[in-house]
Design a protein around this motif. Structure first.
Motif, short mmCIF file in Angstrom:
data_model
loop_
_atom_site.label_atom_id
_atom_site.label_comp_id
_atom_site.label_asym_id
_atom_site.label_seq_id
_atom_site.Cartn_x
_atom_site.Cartn_y
_atom_site.Cartn_z
N LEU A 57 3.43 -5.57 7.24
CA LEU A 57 2.38 -4.94 6.35
C LEU A 57 3.22 -3.57 5.05
CD1 LEU A 57 -0.28 -3.29 9.17
CD2 LEU A 57 -0.38 -4.99 7.29
N VAL A 58 4.56 -3.07 5.63
CA VAL A 58 5.23 -2.69 4.11
C VAL A 58 5.51 -3.43 3.39
CG1 VAL A 58 7.44 -1.95 4.24
CG2 VAL A 58 6.15 -1.20 6.40
N THR A 59 6.28 -5.19 3.66
CA THR A 59 7.19 -5.07 2.41
C THR A 59 5.68 -5.76 1.74
OG1 THR A 59 7.70 -6.93 3.88
CG2 THR A 59 7.15 -8.19 2.20
N GLU A 60 3.86 -6.24 2.45
CA GLU A 60 2.84 -6.83 1.54
C GLU A 60 2.93 -4.89 0.62
OE1 GLU A 60 -1.14 -6.74 3.20
OE2 GLU A 60 -0.96 -8.96 3.07
N LEU A 118 2.29 -4.99 -3.27
CA LEU A 118 1.40 -4.64 -4.16
C LEU A 118 1.38 -3.59 -4.86
CD1 LEU A 118 -1.41 -5.25 -1.73
CD2 LEU A 118 -1.81 -6.71 -3.48
N ARG A 119 1.86 -2.12 -4.68
CA ARG A 119 2.61 -1.57 -5.64
C ARG A 119 3.62 -1.65 -6.58
NH1 ARG A 119 1.40 2.26 -8.58
NH2 ARG A 119 2.74 3.82 -8.34
N ASN A 120 4.13 -3.15 -6.64
CA ASN A 120 4.75 -2.71 -7.81
C ASN A 120 4.13 -3.56 -8.72
OD1 ASN A 120 7.41 -2.83 -6.69
ND2 ASN A 120 7.80 -4.44 -6.26
N GLN A 121 2.92 -4.69 -8.71
CA GLN A 121 1.90 -4.92 -8.81
C GLN A 121 0.95 -4.49 -9.59
OE1 GLN A 121 -0.10 -8.75 -8.11
NE2 GLN A 121 1.80 -9.20 -6.28
N ILE A 122 0.86 -2.89 -9.07
CA ILE A 122 -0.40 -1.91 -9.85
C ILE A 122 0.59 -0.82 -10.44
CG2 ILE A 122 -1.40 -0.04 -9.57
CD1 ILE A 122 -1.81 -1.09 -6.52
N LYS A 123 -0.16 -0.79 -12.14
CA LYS A 123 0.33 -0.29 -13.21
C LYS A 123 -0.20 1.51 -13.34
CE LYS A 123 2.96 -3.50 -14.82
NZ LYS A 123 3.96 -3.60 -14.00
#
Length: 100
Positions: A25-28, A32-37
């Motif tokens: 979950l931490v990795t996922e 996902l956070r890296n994809q959010i601008k």
């Protein structure tokens, strides 16, 4: 196998599975956070839920897993929630009062 060894085995297996789930979950979440601008907008209920869990988790562990909000911010939300509980806020109902 006596019950103590069996219990130790079962507990170890459960702990290992929980650690693996947490790692996943931490990795996922990082991906996902890296994809959010930009900023992630959270509702009051979402902030409250994160703040309550964060308090139980503690700052050190929170620093490892929190990715959308800084740990200090989440813990500040928690302090605010606790303060509001005791501030005599008018939105709270008096004991025995019902509003329709």
């Amino acid at each position: 196998m006596d019950w103590k060894h069996l219990l130790a085995y079962i507990t170890g297996t459960v702990d290992q599975e929980l650690l693996l789930r947490n790692e996943y979950l931490v990795t996922e979440n990082r991906m996902l956070r890296n994809q959010i601008k930009g900023r992630v907008r959270l509702s009051d209920g979402e902030r409250k839920a994160l703040a309550e869990i964060a308090q139980k988790l503690g700052k050190k562990a929170l620093e490892e897993v929190a990715k959308i909000v800084k740990p200090d911010t989440i813990l500040a939300w928690r302090r605010k929630l606790v303060a509001e509980k005791f501030d005599g806020s008018p939105q709270r109902k008096a004991p025995g009062t019902t509003y329709d």
